[in-house]
Design a protein around this motif. Structure first.
Motif, PDB file in Angstrom:
ATOM      1  N   MET A 100      -0.073  -0.351  -7.459  1.00 38.47           N
ATOM      2  CA  MET A 100      -0.307  -0.615  -6.088  1.00 38.47           C
ATOM      3  C   MET A 100       0.284  -1.686  -5.679  1.00 38.47           C
ATOM      4  SD  MET A 100      -2.311   1.728  -4.771  1.00 38.47           S
ATOM      5  CE  MET A 100      -3.298   1.141  -3.272  1.00 38.47           C
ATOM      6  N   PRO A 101       0.885  -1.736  -4.438  1.00 41.65           N
ATOM      7  CA  PRO A 101       1.567  -3.170  -3.773  1.00 41.65           C
ATOM      8  C   PRO A 101       0.988  -4.469  -4.227  1.00 41.65           C
ATOM      9  CG  PRO A 101       1.329  -1.140  -2.288  1.00 41.65           C
ATOM     10  CD  PRO A 101       0.518  -0.753  -3.182  1.00 41.65           C
ATOM     11  N   GLU A 102       1.519  -5.153  -4.581  1.00 47.70           N
ATOM     12  CA  GLU A 102       1.151  -6.521  -4.793  1.00 47.70           C
ATOM     13  C   GLU A 102       0.070  -6.997  -3.507  1.00 47.70           C
ATOM     14  OE1 GLU A 102       0.596  -8.690  -7.727  1.00 47.70           O
ATOM     15  OE2 GLU A 102       1.710  -7.093  -8.870  1.00 47.70           O
ATOM     16  N   ASN A 103       0.547  -6.913  -2.460  1.00 45.04           N
ATOM     17  CA  ASN A 103      -0.138  -7.421  -1.154  1.00 45.04           C
ATOM     18  C   ASN A 103      -1.213  -6.357  -0.590  1.00 45.04           C
ATOM     19  OD1 ASN A 103       1.853  -5.359  -0.448  1.00 45.04           O
ATOM     20  ND2 ASN A 103       2.249  -6.224   1.393  1.00 45.04           N
ATOM     21  N   ALA A 104      -1.544  -5.438  -1.432  1.00 48.10           N
ATOM     22  CA  ALA A 104      -2.481  -4.229  -1.080  1.00 48.10           C
ATOM     23  C   ALA A 104      -4.059  -5.386  -0.955  1.00 48.10           C
ATOM     24  CB  ALA A 104      -2.613  -3.035  -1.720  1.00 48.10           C
ATOM     25  N   ARG A 105      -4.809  -5.039  -0.199  1.00 50.13           N
ATOM     26  CA  ARG A 105      -6.270  -5.418  -0.221  1.00 50.13           C
ATOM     27  C   ARG A 105      -7.232  -4.268   0.112  1.00 50.13           C
ATOM     28  NH1 ARG A 105      -9.294  -9.327   3.165  1.00 50.13           N
ATOM     29  NH2 ARG A 105      -8.451  -7.997   5.178  1.00 50.13           N
ATOM     30  N   VAL A 106      -8.629  -4.374  -0.217  1.00 43.65           N
ATOM     31  CA  VAL A 106      -9.598  -3.645  -0.175  1.00 43.65           C
ATOM     32  C   VAL A 106     -10.641  -4.545   0.369  1.00 43.65           C
ATOM     33  CG1 VAL A 106     -10.287  -3.512  -2.413  1.00 43.65           C
ATOM     34  CG2 VAL A 106     -10.977  -1.656  -0.906  1.00 43.65           C
ATOM     35  N   TYR A 107     -11.471  -3.991   1.190  1.00 36.84           N
ATOM     36  CA  TYR A 107     -12.391  -4.967   1.808  1.00 36.84           C
ATOM     37  C   TYR A 107     -13.575  -4.224   2.533  1.00 36.84           C
ATOM     38  CZ  TYR A 107      -9.464  -3.851   5.866  1.00 36.84           C
ATOM     39  OH  TYR A 107      -8.828  -3.272   6.931  1.00 36.84           O
ATOM     40  N   ILE A 108     -14.698  -4.928   2.425  1.00 42.16           N
ATOM     41  CA  ILE A 108     -15.973  -4.125   3.111  1.00 42.16           C
ATOM     42  C   ILE A 108     -15.913  -4.644   4.682  1.00 42.16           C
ATOM     43  CG2 ILE A 108     -18.569  -3.996   3.427  1.00 42.16           C
ATOM     44  CD1 ILE A 108     -18.211  -4.610   0.309  1.00 42.16           C
ATOM     45  N   LEU A 109     -15.889  -3.641   5.468  1.00 36.47           N
ATOM     46  CA  LEU A 109     -15.606  -3.998   7.086  1.00 36.47           C
ATOM     47  C   LEU A 109     -17.258  -4.490   7.643  1.00 36.47           C
ATOM     48  CD1 LEU A 109     -13.444  -1.082   8.334  1.00 36.47           C
ATOM     49  CD2 LEU A 109     -12.896  -3.647   8.714  1.00 36.47           C
TER      50      LEU A 109
ATOM     51  N   GLY B 248     -12.547  -0.691   3.988  1.00 36.72           N
ATOM     52  CA  GLY B 248     -11.036  -0.712   4.805  1.00 36.72           C
ATOM     53  C   GLY B 248     -10.109  -0.992   3.311  1.00 36.72           C
ATOM     54  N   LEU B 249      -8.811  -0.600   3.767  1.00 33.95           N
ATOM     55  CA  LEU B 249      -7.624  -0.752   2.722  1.00 33.95           C
ATOM     56  C   LEU B 249      -6.607  -1.097   3.558  1.00 33.95           C
ATOM     57  CD1 LEU B 249      -6.395  -0.611  -0.092  1.00 33.95           C
ATOM     58  CD2 LEU B 249      -6.081   2.155   0.405  1.00 33.95           C
ATOM     59  N   THR B 250      -5.715  -2.086   3.307  1.00 32.27           N
ATOM     60  CA  THR B 250      -4.533  -2.296   3.765  1.00 32.27           C
ATOM     61  C   THR B 250      -3.312  -2.165   2.809  1.00 32.27           C
ATOM     62  OG1 THR B 250      -4.535  -4.807   3.368  1.00 32.27           O
ATOM     63  CG2 THR B 250      -5.310  -3.814   5.503  1.00 32.27           C
ATOM     64  N   GLU B 251      -2.290  -1.754   3.147  1.00 32.51           N
ATOM     65  CA  GLU B 251      -1.023  -1.731   2.472  1.00 32.51           C
ATOM     66  C   GLU B 251      -1.159  -0.442   1.235  1.00 32.51           C
ATOM     67  OE1 GLU B 251       1.859  -3.057   3.323  1.00 32.51           O
ATOM     68  OE2 GLU B 251       0.987  -4.054   5.062  1.00 32.51           O
TER      69      GLU B 251
ATOM     70  N   ALA C   5      -2.918  13.498  -6.820  1.00 33.73           N
ATOM     71  CA  ALA C   5      -2.176  12.471  -7.341  1.00 33.73           C
ATOM     72  C   ALA C   5      -0.965  12.025  -6.151  1.00 33.73           C
ATOM     73  CB  ALA C   5      -1.350  13.002  -8.566  1.00 33.73           C
ATOM     74  N   LYS C   6      -1.175  11.104  -5.644  1.00 33.39           N
ATOM     75  CA  LYS C   6      -0.202  10.585  -4.564  1.00 33.39           C
ATOM     76  C   LYS C   6       0.002   9.037  -4.807  1.00 33.39           C
ATOM     77  CE  LYS C   6       1.014  10.831   0.170  1.00 33.39           C
ATOM     78  NZ  LYS C   6       0.598  11.300   1.519  1.00 33.39           N
ATOM     79  N   ALA C   7       1.430   8.781  -4.971  1.00 33.76           N
ATOM     80  CA  ALA C   7       1.771   7.289  -5.165  1.00 33.76           C
ATOM     81  C   ALA C   7       1.154   6.557  -3.992  1.00 33.76           C
ATOM     82  CB  ALA C   7       3.194   7.185  -4.979  1.00 33.76           C
ATOM     83  N   LEU C   8       0.620   5.286  -4.549  1.00 36.17           N
ATOM     84  CA  LEU C   8      -0.022   4.119  -3.614  1.00 36.17           C
ATOM     85  C   LEU C   8      -1.139   4.525  -2.999  1.00 36.17           C
ATOM     86  CD1 LEU C   8       3.409   2.746  -2.489  1.00 36.17           C
ATOM     87  CD2 LEU C   8       2.148   2.311  -4.749  1.00 36.17           C
ATOM     88  N   THR C   9      -2.193   5.505  -3.375  1.00 36.17           N
ATOM     89  CA  THR C   9      -3.222   5.589  -2.939  1.00 36.17           C
ATOM     90  C   THR C   9      -4.441   6.015  -3.734  1.00 36.17           C
ATOM     91  OG1 THR C   9      -3.110   8.195  -3.292  1.00 36.17           O
ATOM     92  CG2 THR C   9      -2.257   7.360  -1.415  1.00 36.17           C
TER      93      THR C   9
ATOM     94  N   LEU D  39      -7.715  -3.308  -7.504  1.00 34.51           N
ATOM     95  CA  LEU D  39      -7.922  -3.767  -5.932  1.00 34.51           C
ATOM     96  C   LEU D  39      -9.589  -3.672  -5.717  1.00 34.51           C
ATOM     97  CD1 LEU D  39      -5.507  -1.474  -3.847  1.00 34.51           C
ATOM     98  CD2 LEU D  39      -5.372  -3.933  -4.290  1.00 34.51           C
ATOM     99  N   MET D  40     -10.106  -4.959  -5.558  1.00 38.17           N
ATOM    100  CA  MET D  40     -11.394  -5.072  -5.387  1.00 38.17           C
ATOM    101  C   MET D  40     -11.634  -5.952  -4.194  1.00 38.17           C
ATOM    102  SD  MET D  40     -12.111  -7.203  -8.683  1.00 38.17           S
ATOM    103  CE  MET D  40     -10.657  -6.745  -9.655  1.00 38.17           C
TER     104      MET D  40
END
Length: 142
Positions: A28-37, A54-57, A66-70, A131-132
Protein backbone atom coordinates in the motif's frame (compact mmCIF):
# COMPACT_ATOMS: atom_id res chain seq x y z
CA UNK A 1 -30.70 -6.01 14.92
CA UNK A 2 -29.22 -8.68 17.15
CA UNK A 3 -25.43 -8.86 17.59
CA UNK A 4 -25.49 -12.43 16.24
CA UNK A 5 -27.33 -11.34 13.10
CA UNK A 6 -24.98 -8.39 12.65
CA UNK A 7 -21.88 -10.55 12.92
CA UNK A 8 -23.28 -13.16 10.55
CA UNK A 9 -23.92 -10.44 7.97
CA UNK A 10 -20.43 -9.00 8.27
CA UNK A 11 -18.53 -12.23 7.76
CA UNK A 12 -18.60 -12.67 4.01
CA UNK A 13 -15.83 -15.14 3.21
CA UNK A 14 -14.43 -18.03 5.22
CA UNK A 15 -10.83 -17.87 6.29
CA UNK A 16 -8.35 -20.59 5.49
CA UNK A 17 -7.88 -23.17 8.19
CA UNK A 18 -4.91 -25.30 9.14
CA UNK A 19 -1.45 -24.43 10.41
CA UNK A 20 -0.64 -20.74 10.46
CA UNK A 21 1.86 -19.84 7.77
CA UNK A 22 3.18 -16.43 6.85
CA UNK A 23 1.07 -14.96 4.08
CA UNK A 24 2.29 -12.76 1.24
CA UNK A 25 1.55 -9.15 2.16
CA UNK A 26 0.29 -6.73 -0.49
CA UNK A 27 1.83 -3.24 -0.74
CA UNK A 28 0.00 0.00 0.00
CA UNK A 29 1.26 3.56 -0.51
CA UNK A 30 3.39 4.88 2.35
CA UNK A 31 1.02 7.86 2.74
CA UNK A 32 -2.18 5.76 2.90
CA UNK A 33 -4.18 6.16 6.09
CA UNK A 34 -7.18 4.38 7.62
CA UNK A 35 -9.29 6.07 10.28
CA UNK A 36 -12.54 5.98 12.24
CA UNK A 37 -14.74 8.91 11.19
CA UNK A 38 -17.34 8.28 13.89
CA UNK A 39 -17.56 7.80 16.85
CA UNK A 40 -14.86 10.04 18.26
CA UNK A 41 -12.33 8.94 20.85
CA UNK A 42 -13.80 9.33 24.35
CA UNK A 43 -17.39 9.61 23.11
CA UNK A 44 -20.34 8.37 25.17
CA UNK A 45 -23.07 6.71 23.11
CA UNK A 46 -26.51 5.48 24.08
CA UNK A 47 -27.49 2.05 22.68
CA UNK A 48 -26.63 0.93 19.15
CA UNK A 49 -24.66 3.21 16.87
CA UNK A 50 -23.18 3.52 13.40
CA UNK A 51 -19.43 3.28 13.02
CA UNK A 52 -18.07 5.12 9.97
CA UNK A 53 -14.71 4.13 8.48
CA UNK A 54 -12.37 6.01 6.16
CA UNK A 55 -9.34 5.42 3.95
CA UNK A 56 -7.12 7.87 2.05
CA UNK A 57 -4.59 7.15 -0.73
CA UNK A 58 -5.98 3.66 -1.31
CA UNK A 59 -9.18 2.00 -2.45
CA UNK A 60 -11.85 -0.23 -0.99
CA UNK A 61 -12.57 -3.56 -2.71
CA UNK A 62 -14.57 -6.57 -1.49
CA UNK A 63 -12.86 -9.62 -0.02
CA UNK A 64 -11.83 -12.03 -2.75
CA UNK A 65 -11.23 -9.24 -5.29
CA UNK A 66 -7.52 -8.90 -6.08
CA UNK A 67 -6.91 -5.30 -7.14
CA UNK A 68 -3.73 -3.33 -6.53
CA UNK A 69 -3.70 -0.81 -3.67
CA UNK A 70 -7.08 -1.85 -2.28
CA UNK A 71 -8.43 -3.68 0.74
CA UNK A 72 -11.41 -3.84 3.05
CA UNK A 73 -12.01 -2.78 6.63
CA UNK A 74 -11.76 -4.98 9.73
CA UNK A 75 -12.91 -3.52 13.04
CA UNK A 76 -11.16 -4.74 16.17
CA UNK A 77 -13.51 -4.50 19.15
CA UNK A 78 -11.81 -4.82 22.54
CA UNK A 79 -8.90 -6.63 20.87
CA UNK A 80 -5.18 -6.18 20.36
CA UNK A 81 -3.70 -6.10 16.87
CA UNK A 82 -3.34 -9.60 15.39
CA UNK A 83 -0.13 -10.89 13.72
CA UNK A 84 0.55 -8.85 10.59
CA UNK A 85 1.66 -11.82 8.46
CA UNK A 86 -1.50 -13.92 8.89
CA UNK A 87 -5.18 -13.49 7.98
CA UNK A 88 -7.10 -11.34 10.45
CA UNK A 89 -9.22 -13.57 12.74
CA UNK A 90 -12.95 -13.70 12.11
CA UNK A 91 -14.82 -13.63 15.42
CA UNK A 92 -16.88 -11.32 17.63
CA UNK A 93 -13.82 -9.16 18.34
CA UNK A 94 -12.58 -8.97 14.73
CA UNK A 95 -15.43 -7.82 12.49
CA UNK A 96 -14.93 -8.24 8.73
CA UNK A 97 -16.52 -5.87 6.24
CA UNK A 98 -15.86 -8.08 3.24
CA UNK A 99 -18.39 -6.44 0.94
CA UNK A 100 -16.42 -3.20 1.06
CA UNK A 101 -18.65 -1.48 3.63
CA UNK A 102 -17.50 1.87 5.00
CA UNK A 103 -20.17 2.08 7.72
CA UNK A 104 -22.04 -0.41 9.87
CA UNK A 105 -24.43 -0.41 12.80
CA UNK A 106 -22.97 -1.92 15.97
CA UNK A 107 -24.72 -3.17 19.07
CA UNK A 108 -22.30 -3.37 21.99
CA UNK A 109 -23.16 -4.06 25.62
CA UNK A 110 -23.06 -1.13 28.06
CA UNK A 111 -19.57 -0.24 29.26
CA UNK A 112 -16.19 0.91 27.94
CA UNK A 113 -15.01 -0.49 24.62
CA UNK A 114 -12.02 -0.02 22.35
CA UNK A 115 -12.30 0.20 18.55
CA UNK A 116 -9.51 0.06 15.99
CA UNK A 117 -9.54 -0.42 12.22
CA UNK A 118 -7.13 -2.66 10.35
CA UNK A 119 -7.24 -2.83 6.56
CA UNK A 120 -6.88 -6.28 5.03
CA UNK A 121 -6.32 -7.42 1.45
CA UNK A 122 -8.57 -9.74 -0.54
CA UNK A 123 -7.46 -12.62 1.68
CA UNK A 124 -7.87 -10.66 4.96
CA UNK A 125 -4.09 -10.24 5.42
CA UNK A 126 -2.81 -6.82 6.61
CA UNK A 127 -0.89 -4.82 4.00
CA UNK A 128 2.79 -3.86 3.94
CA UNK A 129 3.02 -1.41 5.58
CA UNK A 130 -0.01 -2.29 7.70
CA UNK A 131 -2.81 0.27 7.72
CA UNK A 132 -4.35 0.66 11.14
CA UNK A 133 -6.26 3.47 12.76
CA UNK A 134 -5.67 5.03 16.12
CA UNK A 135 -7.25 2.86 18.83
CA UNK A 136 -10.17 4.75 20.37
CA UNK A 137 -12.20 4.23 23.53
CA UNK A 138 -15.94 4.76 23.72
CA UNK A 139 -18.51 4.29 26.47
CA UNK A 140 -21.85 2.70 25.62
CA UNK A 141 -24.81 3.52 27.86
CA UNK A 142 -27.89 1.27 28.16
Amino acid sequence: MSRRRLLMGLSMLPLATGPAAAAERRPMPENARVYILWPADGQTIRGGFWVRMGLTEGGIAPAGVAKALTGHHHLLVNAELPPMDQPIPNDRNHLHFGLGQTEARLELPPGRHTLQLLLGDEEHVPHDPPLMSKRITITVLP
